[in-house]
Scaffold this active site. Structure first.
Site, PDB file in Angstrom:
ATOM      1  N   LYS A  53       0.850  -1.204   0.000  1.00  0.00           N
ATOM      2  CA  LYS A  53       0.000   0.000   0.000  1.00  0.00           C
ATOM      3  C   LYS A  53       0.875   1.239   0.000  1.00  0.00           C
ATOM      4  O   LYS A  53       0.625   2.211  -0.725  1.00  0.00           O
ATOM      5  CB  LYS A  53      -0.938  -0.011   1.225  1.00  0.00           C
ATOM      6  CG  LYS A  53      -2.080  -0.984   1.061  1.00  0.00           C
ATOM      7  CD  LYS A  53      -2.843  -1.251   2.346  1.00  0.00           C
ATOM      8  CE  LYS A  53      -3.844  -2.381   2.093  1.00  0.00           C
ATOM      9  NZ  LYS A  53      -4.516  -2.870   3.305  1.00  0.00           N
ATOM     10  N   GLN A  97      -4.953  -1.931   9.472  1.00  0.00           N
ATOM     11  CA  GLN A  97      -4.782  -3.256   8.866  1.00  0.00           C
ATOM     12  C   GLN A  97      -5.360  -4.328   9.789  1.00  0.00           C
ATOM     13  O   GLN A  97      -4.992  -4.411  10.960  1.00  0.00           O
ATOM     14  CB  GLN A  97      -3.286  -3.490   8.602  1.00  0.00           C
ATOM     15  CG  GLN A  97      -2.986  -4.738   7.817  1.00  0.00           C
ATOM     16  CD  GLN A  97      -3.519  -4.712   6.382  1.00  0.00           C
ATOM     17  OE1 GLN A  97      -3.409  -3.713   5.685  1.00  0.00           O
ATOM     18  NE2 GLN A  97      -4.129  -5.798   5.961  1.00  0.00           N
ATOM     19  N   ASP A 120     -11.593   2.387   3.646  1.00  0.00           N
ATOM     20  CA  ASP A 120     -11.912   0.968   3.467  1.00  0.00           C
ATOM     21  C   ASP A 120     -13.425   0.773   3.321  1.00  0.00           C
ATOM     22  O   ASP A 120     -13.881  -0.297   2.929  1.00  0.00           O
ATOM     23  CB  ASP A 120     -11.460   0.168   4.712  1.00  0.00           C
ATOM     24  CG  ASP A 120     -10.135  -0.545   4.492  1.00  0.00           C
ATOM     25  OD1 ASP A 120      -9.785  -0.783   3.331  1.00  0.00           O
ATOM     26  OD2 ASP A 120      -9.470  -0.865   5.505  1.00  0.00           O
TER      27      ASP A 120
END
Ligand code: NDP
Length: 285
Positions: A53, A97, A120
């Site tokens: 990322k 994460q 997200d």
């Protein structure tokens, strides 16, 4: 033989466009969009995702803030960091994460991220907005699948779409996005009876269960579009999808490989969401 979808090619194309848009954003606002990625502990798979990322952000000109905490960090300390990032105007997107260590509630963490920085799209407010079709962000993996279908001119309208897997991050939002595009959607899971027969009816079959090579040729209608979201590490260290690629490829009309199919699209959609968030924040200043 099926045409093999190249997530790498599509993702490179979309990233090129994002790079141009990030440059225009910088010119207009004098700053780059910013993404903060928080990792707790040192799960090796998570570390690879976080590194990828970070690299992807740098490539398109998004500023990436990597924040790593020891596995023993308390939930309160983590939430305090998230609140600090919520208030930081150089940060447009925040991603924690997953998975997190057992002593930290994923639910509380997700709910603490400001919904306008939730790139997200896991926050309940964003999930609700997706349900009513009035969304700010789409969850990255299902959005990446849609982008692939569009790129390969797959019409969803009127098609029988079967999704195997009903997780909050893949299966459920995937069902909604296909429904929104006028597909006739069936969602299967571990308690589904006659899964084989249902799968075999699909014009578009999306598989997201986390079981290596689960879908075999006898479960696939000839000419179906097969999208494999699964990423499974085999005992020999190689990656495999949830679809048995070698047996299904001769039956399908279009198929995504693993790796190189859906995977690269997920991070690309994260970049897209971060840029959208940055534009939204500038518009609202
Ligand atoms: P989850 O474990 O959260 O969900 C798995 C789903 O599959 C559940 O709904 C479960 O059913 C269902 N399932 C499990 N076994 C079976 C079975 N034998 N028959 C039918 N259904 C079954 O997984 P995720 O959705 O998070 O991930 C799925 C896969 O996709 C994983 O391999 C993951 O690594 C991969 N992934 C890939 C991404 C990418 O970028 N390409 C991003 C995210 C995930 P039930 O609800 O009944 O338990």
């Amino acid at each position: 033989m099926a045409e093999i979808v190249s997530g790498k090619v599509v993702s490179a194309k979309v990233r090129e466009k994002i790079k141009g848009d990030v440059a225009s954003f910088y010119k207009k606002h004098g700053r780059a969009p910013g993404l903060a990625v928080i990792m707790v502990g040192n799960n090796p798979a998570s570390a690879v995702y976080v590194r990828n990322k970070h690299k992807a952000c740098l490539e398109v000109g998004i500023t990436s803030y990597e924040i790593t905490f020891d596995e023993n960090i308390s939930e309160e300390e983590l939430l305090a960091k998230i609140r600090e990032l919520n208030a930081d105007s150089s940060v447009d997107g925040i991603l924690v994460q997953l998975p997190l260590p057992k002593h930290i509630s994923e639910e509380r963490v997700i709910e603490t991220i400001s919904s306008v920085k939730d790139v997200d799209a896991f926050h309940p407010e964003n999930v609700g907005k997706i349900m009513i079709g009035n969304y700010t962000f789409l969850p990255c993996t299902p959005a990446g699948v849609i982008e692939l279908l569009e790129h390969y001119n797959v019409q969803v309208e009127g098609k029988k779409c079967v999704i195997i897997g009903r997780s909050n991050i893949v299966g459920k939002p995937m069902a909604h996005l296909l429904l929104e595009r006028n597909g006739t959607v069936t969602v299967c899971h571990s308690r589904t009876r006659e899964l084989r027969e249902i799968a075999k009816e699909a014009d578009i079959l999306v598989v997201a269960i986390g079981r290596a090579n689960f879908v075999t040729a006898d479960m696939v209608k000839p000419g179906a579009v097969v999208i494999d979201v699964g990423i499974n590490r085999l005992s020999d260290g190689k990656l495999a999808g949830d679809v048995d690629f070698s047996s299904v490829e001769p039956v399908a009309s279009l198929i995504t490989p693993v790796p190189g199919g859906v995977g690269p699209m997920t991070i690309t959609m994260l970049l897209k969401n971060t840029l959208s968030a940055a534009k939204m924040h500038e518009n609202n200043r």
